[in-house]
Design an enzyme around this catalytic site. Structure first.
Site, short mmCIF file in Angstrom:
data_model
loop_
_atom_site.label_atom_id
_atom_site.label_comp_id
_atom_site.label_asym_id
_atom_site.label_seq_id
_atom_site.Cartn_x
_atom_site.Cartn_y
_atom_site.Cartn_z
N CYS A 1 0.83 -1.20 0.00
CA CYS A 1 0.00 0.00 0.00
C CYS A 1 0.87 1.25 0.00
CB CYS A 1 -0.99 -0.03 1.17
SG CYS A 1 -2.34 1.18 0.97
N HIS B 1 -3.45 -5.07 0.12
CA HIS B 1 -3.03 -5.51 1.46
C HIS B 1 -3.00 -7.03 1.55
CE1 HIS B 1 -2.94 -1.69 3.76
NE2 HIS B 1 -3.73 -1.28 2.78
N GLU C 1 -1.58 -8.81 3.66
CA GLU C 1 -1.66 -9.25 5.06
C GLU C 1 -3.10 -9.49 5.49
OE1 GLU C 1 -2.39 -4.87 5.55
OE2 GLU C 1 -1.27 -6.17 4.17
#
Length: 308
Positions: free
Chosen positions: A177, A277, A279
């Site tokens: 990001c 993202h 994650e």
């Protein structure tokens, strides 16, 4: 409007930056004892603090698992009775690294000087520039948009310094990001400060901490395409995006609006940045695993270079 800005290829990604952007090893003993004095400063001999130190200084945690540094926030935080400045990072980031086989180390912003940057990079095998608040638009020659976050100059300077040092060393880098934007601006690129002004919708950031899932399409022949295939649905939360692409970078993914969603540096060194993202999708560790594998390779090369 087509946002897939013309890419620049052929520039030197390690050229001097604009002035405004400058800003113990385990030997089988107790890993928590004080290090030998000779290990305290990789620049004590007057050399270049950003070059790789002797391989014997590289991993205080041993060579079996690569050490991955993740940049972090430094913000005012309330916890219990305290209301204090604190360094932190959402756990999903370092869980992605540990689940992929690495050891995660957090790197909150601190004063930048060549020695501190060199000391940090000497302890790492890979670097993740994580998500967070918007970059100061002054870094790419613009005035702030009303929707742009209040600047965090300390974090900006810290991440630019770590990134440039990592690139000089050939260290693997993953941007997430904001990290994609840091990579792009560090190499001379610019940003769209507020996508809704251009696209007419807020589909890339729903707000209130809700991640939007968007389809992205990869560019054939890129590292990213090799990792995730031709397309993927990814979790997004960003209102800014890449405008002009930094020197040497190639666009490796776009979305249906033409927004650039990933960049990478061609070549043998793993340098990849995604606007989404990963994650937030830890059932898919392909990007984290690729970084950790690259970090293991980097660690191995440093070990082989050690004088016998």
């Amino acid at each position: 409007m087509d946002l897939s800005a013309s890419r620049s290829d052929g520039g030197d990604p390690l050229r001097p930056a604009s002035p405004r952007l400058r800003s113990p090893v385990s030997d089988g003993g107790d890993p928590l004892r004080p290090a030998s004095p000779r290990l305290r400063s990789p620049v004590s001999d007057g050399g270049d603090p950003l070059r790789p130190a002797s391989p014997r200084l590289r991993s205080p945690l041993g060579a079996s698992r690569p050490v991955v540094g993740l940049t972090a926030y430094l913000e005012q935080v309330r916890t219990g009775v305290w209301d204090i400045p604190a360094g932190y990072l959402p756990a999903d980031y370092f869980e992605g690294i540990t689940m992929a086989g690495g050891v995660a180390v957090l790197l909150p912003p601190q004063p930048v000087d060549p020695e501190s940057v060199g000391c940090v990079l000497d302890s790492l095998h890979a670097l993740v520039i994580t998500g967070g608040y918007d970059l100061d638009p002054a870094a790419y020659g613009q005035e702030p948009h009303p929707a742009t976050d209040h600047p965090r100059p300390g974090r900006d300077a810290w991440e630019f310094a770590l990134l440039r040092g990592a690139l000089q060393r050939g260290m693997p880098v993953l941007g997430i990001c904001r990290g994609t934007q840091v990579l792009n601006v560090a190499l001379g690129g610019t940003l769209h400060q507020h996508l809704p002004d251009i696209l007419g919708h807020s589909g890339h950031r729903a707000g209130n901490g809700v991640f939007t899932r968007l389809p992205v399409h990869t560019a054939s022949g890129t590292r990213l395409a090799e990792l995730i295939g031709e397309s993927a649905d990814v979790p997004c939360y960003h209102h800014q995006a890449i405008d002009q692409v930094g020197e040497g970078l190639v666009v490796s993914a776009v979305d249906v609006d033409g927004v650039i969603e990933a960049l990478e540096l061609p070549g043998d060194t793993f340098v990849l940045a995604v606007q989404w993202h990963p994650e937030k999708s830890l059932d898919d560790l392909r990007l984290f695993k690729a970084l950790v594998d690259a970090a293991s390779g980097y660690a191995g090369r440093q070990s082989q270079a050690e004088p016998r």
